[in-house]
Write a protein that holds these residues in place. Structure first.
Motif, PDB file in Angstrom:
ATOM      1  N   VAL A 285      35.056 -19.717  20.442  1.00 54.69           N
ATOM      2  CA  VAL A 285      35.375 -19.407  21.290  1.00 54.69           C
ATOM      3  C   VAL A 285      33.790 -20.977  20.954  1.00 54.69           C
ATOM      4  CG1 VAL A 285      35.118 -19.741  23.627  1.00 54.69           C
ATOM      5  CG2 VAL A 285      36.401 -18.543  22.510  1.00 54.69           C
ATOM      6  N   ALA A 286      33.126 -20.479  20.948  1.00 54.13           N
ATOM      7  CA  ALA A 286      31.271 -20.912  20.799  1.00 54.13           C
ATOM      8  C   ALA A 286      31.701 -22.088  19.976  1.00 54.13           C
ATOM      9  CB  ALA A 286      30.794 -20.090  19.958  1.00 54.13           C
ATOM     10  N   LYS A 287      32.458 -21.897  18.870  1.00 51.02           N
ATOM     11  CA  LYS A 287      32.252 -22.990  18.100  1.00 51.02           C
ATOM     12  C   LYS A 287      33.570 -23.861  18.074  1.00 51.02           C
ATOM     13  CE  LYS A 287      34.399 -24.357  13.190  1.00 51.02           C
ATOM     14  NZ  LYS A 287      34.950 -23.842  11.958  1.00 51.02           N
ATOM     15  N   ASN A 288      34.457 -24.043  19.108  1.00 54.39           N
ATOM     16  CA  ASN A 288      35.778 -25.141  19.641  1.00 54.39           C
ATOM     17  C   ASN A 288      34.917 -25.502  20.876  1.00 54.39           C
ATOM     18  OD1 ASN A 288      37.659 -24.527  17.187  1.00 54.39           O
ATOM     19  ND2 ASN A 288      38.616 -22.548  18.292  1.00 54.39           N
ATOM     20  N   THR A 289      34.538 -24.933  21.081  1.00 51.27           N
ATOM     21  CA  THR A 289      33.813 -25.441  22.223  1.00 51.27           C
ATOM     22  C   THR A 289      31.943 -26.235  22.504  1.00 51.27           C
ATOM     23  OG1 THR A 289      32.476 -23.928  24.051  1.00 51.27           O
ATOM     24  CG2 THR A 289      34.601 -24.219  24.384  1.00 51.27           C
ATOM     25  N   GLY A 290      31.546 -26.024  21.368  1.00 51.04           N
ATOM     26  CA  GLY A 290      30.315 -26.841  20.800  1.00 51.04           C
ATOM     27  C   GLY A 290      29.507 -25.963  21.663  1.00 51.04           C
ATOM     28  N   GLU A 291      29.679 -24.766  21.585  1.00 50.57           N
ATOM     29  CA  GLU A 291      28.548 -23.424  22.234  1.00 50.57           C
ATOM     30  C   GLU A 291      27.886 -23.261  20.960  1.00 50.57           C
ATOM     31  OE1 GLU A 291      27.290 -23.104  24.994  1.00 50.57           O
ATOM     32  OE2 GLU A 291      29.259 -24.076  26.756  1.00 50.57           O
ATOM     33  N   GLU A 292      26.297 -22.804  21.099  1.00 53.57           N
ATOM     34  CA  GLU A 292      25.716 -22.779  19.986  1.00 53.57           C
ATOM     35  C   GLU A 292      25.452 -20.977  20.230  1.00 53.57           C
ATOM     36  OE1 GLU A 292      22.768 -20.776  19.589  1.00 53.57           O
ATOM     37  OE2 GLU A 292      22.697 -20.671  17.543  1.00 53.57           O
ATOM     38  N   LEU A 293      25.868 -20.073  18.816  1.00 52.49           N
ATOM     39  CA  LEU A 293      26.748 -18.871  19.232  1.00 52.49           C
ATOM     40  C   LEU A 293      25.797 -17.912  20.002  1.00 52.49           C
ATOM     41  CD1 LEU A 293      28.713 -16.961  18.635  1.00 52.49           C
ATOM     42  CD2 LEU A 293      27.971 -16.566  16.319  1.00 52.49           C
TER      43      LEU A 293
ATOM     44  N   LYS B  69      24.361 -11.876  29.059  1.00 54.97           N
ATOM     45  CA  LYS B  69      23.350 -11.945  30.916  1.00 54.97           C
ATOM     46  C   LYS B  69      24.144 -12.029  32.141  1.00 54.97           C
ATOM     47  CE  LYS B  69      20.012 -14.490  33.192  1.00 54.97           C
ATOM     48  NZ  LYS B  69      19.788 -16.818  33.474  1.00 54.97           N
ATOM     49  N   HIS B  70      25.535 -12.361  32.520  1.00 54.32           N
ATOM     50  CA  HIS B  70      26.524 -12.225  33.008  1.00 54.32           C
ATOM     51  C   HIS B  70      27.663 -11.785  33.342  1.00 54.32           C
ATOM     52  CE1 HIS B  70      24.409 -16.551  33.081  1.00 54.32           C
ATOM     53  NE2 HIS B  70      24.429 -16.230  34.800  1.00 54.32           N
ATOM     54  N   LYS B  71      27.438 -10.427  32.014  1.00 53.78           N
ATOM     55  CA  LYS B  71      28.704 -10.014  32.192  1.00 53.78           C
ATOM     56  C   LYS B  71      29.225  -9.140  34.252  1.00 53.78           C
ATOM     57  CE  LYS B  71      27.220  -6.517  29.675  1.00 53.78           C
ATOM     58  NZ  LYS B  71      27.023  -5.409  27.638  1.00 53.78           N
ATOM     59  N   ASP B  72      27.795  -8.593  34.595  1.00 59.78           N
ATOM     60  CA  ASP B  72      27.390  -7.664  35.195  1.00 59.78           C
ATOM     61  C   ASP B  72      27.566  -8.273  37.006  1.00 59.78           C
ATOM     62  OD1 ASP B  72      27.444  -5.098  33.770  1.00 59.78           O
ATOM     63  OD2 ASP B  72      25.976  -5.935  32.916  1.00 59.78           O
TER      64      ASP B  72
ATOM     65  N   PHE C  93      25.447 -18.710  23.519  1.00 64.19           N
ATOM     66  CA  PHE C  93      26.827 -18.090  24.459  1.00 64.19           C
ATOM     67  C   PHE C  93      26.625 -16.605  24.630  1.00 64.19           C
ATOM     68  CE2 PHE C  93      31.560 -17.977  23.724  1.00 64.19           C
ATOM     69  CZ  PHE C  93      31.894 -18.361  25.513  1.00 64.19           C
ATOM     70  N   LEU C  94      26.655 -16.223  23.350  1.00 58.59           N
ATOM     71  CA  LEU C  94      26.338 -14.667  23.241  1.00 58.59           C
ATOM     72  C   LEU C  94      25.595 -13.848  24.708  1.00 58.59           C
ATOM     73  CD1 LEU C  94      26.562 -13.450  20.118  1.00 58.59           C
ATOM     74  CD2 LEU C  94      28.477 -13.286  21.456  1.00 58.59           C
ATOM     75  N   ASP C  95      24.367 -15.163  24.680  1.00 61.29           N
ATOM     76  CA  ASP C  95      23.215 -14.206  25.335  1.00 61.29           C
ATOM     77  C   ASP C  95      23.522 -14.926  27.062  1.00 61.29           C
ATOM     78  OD1 ASP C  95      21.643 -13.385  23.815  1.00 61.29           O
ATOM     79  OD2 ASP C  95      20.444 -15.472  23.916  1.00 61.29           O
TER      80      ASP C  95
ATOM     81  N   MET D 149      28.012  -4.036  25.167  1.00 58.18           N
ATOM     82  CA  MET D 149      27.696  -5.326  24.418  1.00 58.18           C
ATOM     83  C   MET D 149      28.540  -6.147  23.963  1.00 58.18           C
ATOM     84  SD  MET D 149      24.291  -6.213  22.269  1.00 58.18           S
ATOM     85  CE  MET D 149      23.719  -7.451  23.472  1.00 58.18           C
ATOM     86  N   ILE D 150      28.638  -6.993  24.236  1.00 59.44           N
ATOM     87  CA  ILE D 150      29.352  -8.428  24.108  1.00 59.44           C
ATOM     88  C   ILE D 150      29.015  -8.882  22.374  1.00 59.44           C
ATOM     89  CG2 ILE D 150      30.780 -10.120  24.036  1.00 59.44           C
ATOM     90  CD1 ILE D 150      30.028 -10.275  27.301  1.00 59.44           C
ATOM     91  N   THR D 151      29.934  -8.578  21.866  1.00 58.61           N
ATOM     92  CA  THR D 151      29.921  -9.490  20.196  1.00 58.61           C
ATOM     93  C   THR D 151      30.047 -10.775  19.198  1.00 58.61           C
ATOM     94  OG1 THR D 151      30.834  -8.155  18.884  1.00 58.61           O
ATOM     95  CG2 THR D 151      28.814  -7.526  19.244  1.00 58.61           C
ATOM     96  N   GLU D 152      30.069 -11.144  18.393  1.00 60.31           N
ATOM     97  CA  GLU D 152      30.739 -12.799  18.091  1.00 60.31           C
ATOM     98  C   GLU D 152      32.035 -12.575  17.695  1.00 60.31           C
ATOM     99  OE1 GLU D 152      28.773 -12.727  13.385  1.00 60.31           O
ATOM    100  OE2 GLU D 152      27.955 -13.673  15.428  1.00 60.31           O
ATOM    101  N   ASP D 153      32.130 -10.903  17.269  1.00 65.42           N
ATOM    102  CA  ASP D 153      33.951 -10.486  17.016  1.00 65.42           C
ATOM    103  C   ASP D 153      34.474 -10.307  17.812  1.00 65.42           C
ATOM    104  OD1 ASP D 153      33.487 -11.193  14.364  1.00 65.42           O
ATOM    105  OD2 ASP D 153      32.281  -9.523  13.435  1.00 65.42           O
ATOM    106  N   ASP D 154      34.584  -9.891  19.260  1.00 65.45           N
ATOM    107  CA  ASP D 154      34.929  -9.421  20.588  1.00 65.45           C
ATOM    108  C   ASP D 154      35.655 -11.166  20.469  1.00 65.45           C
ATOM    109  OD1 ASP D 154      33.813  -6.950  20.581  1.00 65.45           O
ATOM    110  OD2 ASP D 154      32.316  -7.696  22.778  1.00 65.45           O
TER     111      ASP D 154
END
Length: 70
Positions: free
Chosen positions: A50-58, A67-70, A61-63, A1-6
């Motif tokens: 990355v989320a902050k700098n691109t204006g994504e809601e964290l 979802k798309h990692k596989d 963005f994690l979801d 699972m990808i986390t905010e600290d990766d």
């Protein structure tokens, strides 16, 4: 699972398909194609940065990443 600290470089190394999904998601991710930026900033920038700098809601963005990692 990808986390905010990766780190983004680690995530994209583990899940290379994510780069394509991110580039389709927004032109804000175009720097992923710049090897100089990616190889310097990517090694330090965490997903939450990355989320902050691109204006994504964290959480959204994690979801998306998980979802798309596989």
């Amino acid at each position: 699972m990808i986390t905010e600290d990766d780190k983004i470089a680690d995530v994209l190394t583990r899940y290379p398909i994510l780069k394509e999904h991110l580039l389709k998601r927004s032109p804000k991710f175009a720097n992923l194609n710049n090897p100089i930026i990616f190889n310097t900033v990517g090694k330090f920038a965490r997903i939450k940065d990355v989320a902050k700098n691109t204006g994504e809601e964290l959480t959204e963005f994690l979801d998306f990443l998980n979802k798309h990692k596989d």
